[in-house]
Design a protein around this motif. Sequence first.
Motif, PDB file in Angstrom:
ATOM      1  N   SER A 202       7.267   0.399  -2.397  1.00  0.00           N
ATOM      2  CA  SER A 202       7.419  -0.692  -3.353  1.00  0.00           C
ATOM      3  C   SER A 202       8.480  -0.325  -4.392  1.00  0.00           C
ATOM      4  CB  SER A 202       6.066  -0.897  -4.031  1.00  0.00           C
ATOM      5  OG  SER A 202       5.957  -2.173  -4.572  1.00  0.00           O
ATOM      6  N   GLY A 239       8.433  -4.896  -0.710  1.00  0.00           N
ATOM      7  CA  GLY A 239       8.968  -3.707  -1.359  1.00  0.00           C
ATOM      8  C   GLY A 239      10.225  -3.883  -2.176  1.00  0.00           C
ATOM      9  N   GLU A 273       6.617  -9.518   3.453  1.00  0.00           N
ATOM     10  CA  GLU A 273       5.436  -9.462   2.579  1.00  0.00           C
ATOM     11  C   GLU A 273       5.833  -9.156   1.139  1.00  0.00           C
ATOM     12  OE1 GLU A 273       3.182  -6.283   4.349  1.00  0.00           O
ATOM     13  OE2 GLU A 273       2.695  -7.397   6.157  1.00  0.00           O
ATOM     14  N   ARG A 276       6.073  -8.075  -5.652  1.00  0.00           N
ATOM     15  CA  ARG A 276       6.669  -7.849  -6.959  1.00  0.00           C
ATOM     16  C   ARG A 276       7.899  -8.730  -7.216  1.00  0.00           C
ATOM     17  NH1 ARG A 276       6.319  -2.687  -9.376  1.00  0.00           N
ATOM     18  NH2 ARG A 276       5.880  -1.913  -7.292  1.00  0.00           N
ATOM     19  N   ARG A 312       0.161   0.123 -15.483  1.00  0.00           N
ATOM     20  CA  ARG A 312       1.367   0.703 -14.881  1.00  0.00           C
ATOM     21  C   ARG A 312       1.982   1.828 -15.717  1.00  0.00           C
ATOM     22  NH1 ARG A 312       5.550  -1.315 -13.519  1.00  0.00           N
ATOM     23  NH2 ARG A 312       5.612  -0.486 -11.409  1.00  0.00           N
ATOM     24  N   TYR A 316       1.875   5.199 -13.551  1.00  0.00           N
ATOM     25  CA  TYR A 316       3.124   5.589 -12.881  1.00  0.00           C
ATOM     26  C   TYR A 316       4.200   6.043 -13.858  1.00  0.00           C
ATOM     27  CZ  TYR A 316       1.012   2.185  -9.673  1.00  0.00           C
ATOM     28  OH  TYR A 316       0.145   1.475  -8.899  1.00  0.00           O
ATOM     29  N   TYR A 372       1.193  -6.719 -10.509  1.00  0.00           N
ATOM     30  CA  TYR A 372       0.403  -5.501 -10.720  1.00  0.00           C
ATOM     31  C   TYR A 372       0.034  -5.308 -12.188  1.00  0.00           C
ATOM     32  CZ  TYR A 372       2.296  -4.897  -6.062  1.00  0.00           C
ATOM     33  OH  TYR A 372       2.649  -5.106  -4.754  1.00  0.00           O
TER      34      TYR A 372
HETATM   35  N1  LLP Z   1       2.820  -5.132   2.053  1.00  0.00           N
HETATM   36  C1  LLP Z   1       2.033  -4.042   1.994  1.00  0.00           C
HETATM   37  C2  LLP Z   1       1.382  -3.573   3.208  1.00  0.00           C
HETATM   38  C3  LLP Z   1       1.846  -3.383   0.766  1.00  0.00           C
HETATM   39  O1  LLP Z   1       1.075  -2.309   0.730  1.00  0.00           O
HETATM   40  C4  LLP Z   1       2.499  -3.863  -0.395  1.00  0.00           C
HETATM   41  C5  LLP Z   1       2.310  -3.202  -1.689  1.00  0.00           C
HETATM   42  C6  LLP Z   1       3.307  -5.014  -0.282  1.00  0.00           C
HETATM   43  C7  LLP Z   1       3.438  -5.617   0.957  1.00  0.00           C
HETATM   44  C8  LLP Z   1       3.997  -5.635  -1.463  1.00  0.00           C
HETATM   45  O2  LLP Z   1       4.941  -4.792  -2.030  1.00  0.00           O
HETATM   46  P1  LLP Z   1       5.931  -5.349  -3.159  1.00  0.00           P
HETATM   47  O3  LLP Z   1       6.825  -6.374  -2.534  1.00  0.00           O
HETATM   48  O4  LLP Z   1       5.110  -5.936  -4.228  1.00  0.00           O
HETATM   49  O5  LLP Z   1       6.661  -4.150  -3.581  1.00  0.00           O
HETATM   50  N2  LLP Z   1       0.628  -1.028  -8.099  1.00  0.00           N
HETATM   51  C9  LLP Z   1       1.976  -0.592  -7.814  1.00  0.00           C
HETATM   52  C10 LLP Z   1       2.521  -1.203  -6.562  1.00  0.00           C
HETATM   53  C11 LLP Z   1       1.698  -0.907  -5.340  1.00  0.00           C
HETATM   54  C12 LLP Z   1       2.189  -1.585  -4.110  1.00  0.00           C
HETATM   55  C13 LLP Z   1       1.204  -1.509  -3.017  1.00  0.00           C
HETATM   56  N3  LLP Z   1       1.596  -2.166  -1.818  1.00  0.00           N
HETATM   57  C14 LLP Z   1       2.840  -0.887  -9.034  1.00  0.00           C
HETATM   58  O6  LLP Z   1       2.335  -1.401 -10.005  1.00  0.00           O
HETATM   59  O7  LLP Z   1       4.021  -0.578  -9.015  1.00  0.00           O
END
Ligand code: LLP
Length: 432
Positions: A202, A239, A273, A276, A312, A316, A372
Amino acid sequence: MNHFYYIHGVLNAEGTIVAELALQYGTPLYIYSAKTLIQHYDAVDNAFAGVPHITCYSVKANSNIALLHLLARRGAGADIVSGGELFRALRAGIPAERIVFSGVGKTSKEIREALHAGILMFNVESLMELERISEVAQQLKTTARVSLRINPDVDPNTHPYISTGLRENKFGIPMEDALEAYELAAKLPGIEVVGIDCHIGSQLTQLAPLLDALERLLHLYHQLTAKGFAIRYLDIGGGLGITYDTEEPPHPKEWGAAVAKALEGLDITLITEPGRVIAGNAGILVTEVLYTKHNKDKLFVVVDAGMNDLMRPTLYGAYHRIHVATEIYKRPMVKADIVGPICESGDFLAKDREIPVVFPRNFLVIFSAGAYGMSMSSQYNSRPRAAEVLVHGEFHTLIRRRETYEDLIAAEEPCLDEMIRDDLEHIERILR
Ligand code: LLP
């Protein structure tokens, strides 16, 4: 591009004054901009317009049902990781056939619920999970569509807690075991293999790791089709990063163009998917300054939002831009730690941060809190969770009321029944 902007020093959300919302609804307060959310969704969805695709919004980023509903109306699918997220997505009107189920620890109950709903597919993370899904599908006399989540072992260059595509991470099936896993899947009753899946991490600020992973997936795709597998879906995960501070992540368009090129000539439906990149900059958190205090050389600004509202920074070391909601005269800048009311030294929103001088009752705004933020909030220290407001054009709507003290204990059992009381008296007698 987002719709939070200052006019003569006064922060607006789509034309509504943020400080007025804070006065009306209280703080801490999450405020979302519908226009921003939709624009971000559209930017991602349009980026892949050249290929058959489904944009499955990653519900974990922000799972408020009103936001899910907005996205559903735009045609979004959903990437879910629990029965709870399935429930939310369906309630919001996201069609089951646009839902993919990811996550390393799906329970039999969750698998059953997803099969009942008729979701598009499970992204399977291990051989044991595959067997479990096969069992449950047979019990229900149905067939589960599955993709295998492959761990491509690429380094996404992001925070170690949110990197998922490295060999040492718990996610997915190692690339070198992939063919064998597919062969096994093909033999299992109740399983229909339909796709390949991966998600490498991510807050990615470069395209290279995403494209690297895609290349490895496509190599596997060709191996599988040569063996007669009918791979219909390629899920490349989410991500894509956003700007919190000075990051310059690629525009979804660049991601889309590179992916379209790589998929040229393939008869496949692409799944993404994103979480963020859609919700992150569509939300802010507003907090009120309670006190300021000096300990030795350090200035602390104590605010009414804590790590339970936005985890966050402490989890992190994440940076969120922070500014006053209203700055009608130029304030001198100071360096301060902005801290919450929770009894933990880790309860901070920013450390050694240059901010304009603030006083009690001023509002501070924590930007880029749409993803998040609320979804990772808790009631730690028995703090009722914040309210959420959606601004849409000239209007605004409370989309989650502030929790009450009663909410804090709603699921608990406040009165001990006779039996427990007798037991306790007995134990107390022995102890005396
Ligand atoms: N698909 C899967 C399988 C995932 O595990 C995640 C995020 C996404 C899609 C979406 O990712 P994005 O597009 O949002 O980057 N709590 C952390 C972020 C954890 C992400 C977990 N998985 C933060 O606040 O930075």
